[in-house]
Design an enzyme around this catalytic site. Structure first.
Site, short mmCIF file in Angstrom:
data_model
loop_
_atom_site.label_atom_id
_atom_site.label_comp_id
_atom_site.label_asym_id
_atom_site.label_seq_id
_atom_site.Cartn_x
_atom_site.Cartn_y
_atom_site.Cartn_z
N PHE A 66 34.33 40.47 48.20
CA PHE A 66 33.94 41.86 48.47
C PHE A 66 32.64 42.23 47.75
O PHE A 66 31.85 43.02 48.26
CB PHE A 66 35.07 42.82 48.06
CG PHE A 66 34.87 44.22 48.56
CD1 PHE A 66 35.21 44.56 49.87
CD2 PHE A 66 34.34 45.19 47.74
CE1 PHE A 66 35.01 45.84 50.34
CE2 PHE A 66 34.13 46.49 48.19
CZ PHE A 66 34.47 46.81 49.50
N GLU A 67 32.43 41.66 46.58
CA GLU A 67 31.24 42.00 45.78
C GLU A 67 30.00 41.22 46.21
O GLU A 67 28.90 41.45 45.66
CB GLU A 67 31.52 41.75 44.29
CG GLU A 67 32.46 42.75 43.64
CD GLU A 67 33.91 42.58 44.04
OE1 GLU A 67 34.37 41.42 44.13
OE2 GLU A 67 34.59 43.59 44.29
N VAL A 90 37.99 33.58 51.84
CA VAL A 90 39.07 34.56 52.00
C VAL A 90 40.13 33.91 52.89
O VAL A 90 39.88 33.64 54.07
CB VAL A 90 38.56 35.87 52.64
CG1 VAL A 90 39.70 36.89 52.70
CG2 VAL A 90 37.38 36.43 51.86
N ILE A 91 41.28 33.62 52.29
CA ILE A 91 42.34 32.94 53.04
C ILE A 91 43.09 33.98 53.88
O ILE A 91 43.67 34.92 53.35
CB ILE A 91 43.34 32.24 52.08
CG1 ILE A 91 42.61 31.39 51.04
CG2 ILE A 91 44.37 31.45 52.89
CD1 ILE A 91 42.19 30.03 51.45
N HIS A 97 44.77 42.19 53.27
CA HIS A 97 43.52 42.53 52.61
C HIS A 97 42.35 41.74 53.19
O HIS A 97 41.22 42.20 53.17
CB HIS A 97 43.67 42.19 51.12
CG HIS A 97 42.92 43.10 50.22
ND1 HIS A 97 43.37 44.37 49.94
CD2 HIS A 97 41.77 42.95 49.54
CE1 HIS A 97 42.51 44.94 49.12
NE2 HIS A 97 41.53 44.10 48.86
N PHE A 122 25.73 34.46 55.51
CA PHE A 122 27.19 34.67 55.38
C PHE A 122 27.87 33.30 55.25
O PHE A 122 28.23 32.67 56.24
CB PHE A 122 27.69 35.40 56.63
CG PHE A 122 29.15 35.76 56.62
CD1 PHE A 122 29.64 36.78 55.84
CD2 PHE A 122 30.04 35.07 57.44
CE1 PHE A 122 30.99 37.12 55.87
CE2 PHE A 122 31.40 35.40 57.48
CZ PHE A 122 31.87 36.42 56.69
N ARG A 136 36.74 22.32 54.95
CA ARG A 136 35.39 22.84 55.24
C ARG A 136 34.54 23.01 53.98
O ARG A 136 33.51 23.66 53.98
CB ARG A 136 35.51 24.18 55.98
CG ARG A 136 36.06 24.01 57.38
CD ARG A 136 36.65 25.28 57.96
NE ARG A 136 37.15 25.04 59.32
CZ ARG A 136 38.30 24.41 59.61
NH1 ARG A 136 39.09 23.98 58.64
NH2 ARG A 136 38.66 24.23 60.87
#
Ligand code: RBF
Length: 169
Positions: A66-67, A90-91, A97, A122, A136
């Protein structure tokens, strides 16, 4: 080609720009650091492999994905930085969330890139499982960090080709 079939470390490398004088910032999220450190290694080594010098690569850490947006904004507003690479994992499925984080970061990074008119990449993996993430991050599907670094290089090259200095705002 679906992303499951793609090897993230195999690229078309025709016509890449000279990046020996270009400055890069790599942001690394500390969540899932066992994966994000591998993404960092991939991005860093790819930049070196294609001509960047080590003293022109800066690293910043953020607590979570998020940061990445604010960290990217701080780096991108520096005139000397040519491209920012934002790395996170982000799993999906572990928590709802993830939807909020993924969408916020994708949108946030896009906004930063446009605002500063420079590549802000990104480099966030959004897999369903940790195993898919590791696949990955230097595993069977290559390394998203490699791909993010190559994307930064190609966008620097495109910017030079278009010569954005000639465009009025
Ligand atoms: N950050 C990540 O980079 N990857 C994650 O998978 C992730 N999952 C999170 C799940 C929850 C329930 C919360 C509250 C945060 C998560 N974060 C994750 C951290 C987030 O990006 C941010 O650092 C924090 O929300 C700031 O407090």
């Amino acid at each position: 080609m679906s992303s499951a079939d793609k090897n993230l470390s195999v690229f078309i490398t025709d016509g890449l720009p000279d990046i020996s004088k270009k400055k890069f910032a790599i942001l690394v999220a500390e969540w899932n650091s066992e994966v994000t450190e591998k993404l960092f290694d991939g991005a860093y080594q790819t930049l070196l492999q294609y001509g960047a010098s080590a003293e022109n690569i800066e690293r910043g850490n953020v607590p979570g994905s998020f940061e990445l947006t604010l960290g990217a904004h701080w780096f991108a507003q520096r005139y000397d930085i040519d491209a920012v690479i934002a790395l996170g994992v982000v799993i999906q499925g572990e928590t709802k969330h993830n939807d909020y984080i993924n969408h916020a970061v994708a949108q946030g990074i896009t906004n930063v890139s446009i605002q500063h008119s420079k590549p802000v990449i990104f480099g966030v993996l959004t897999p369903n499982t940790m195993e898919q993430a590791l696949d990955r991050a230097g595993g069977v599907h290559g390394n998203k960090g490699d791909e993010a670094a190559m994307t930064a290089i190609k966008m620097i090259g495109l910017k030079e080709t278009i010569n954005t200095d000639q465009i009025s705002s």
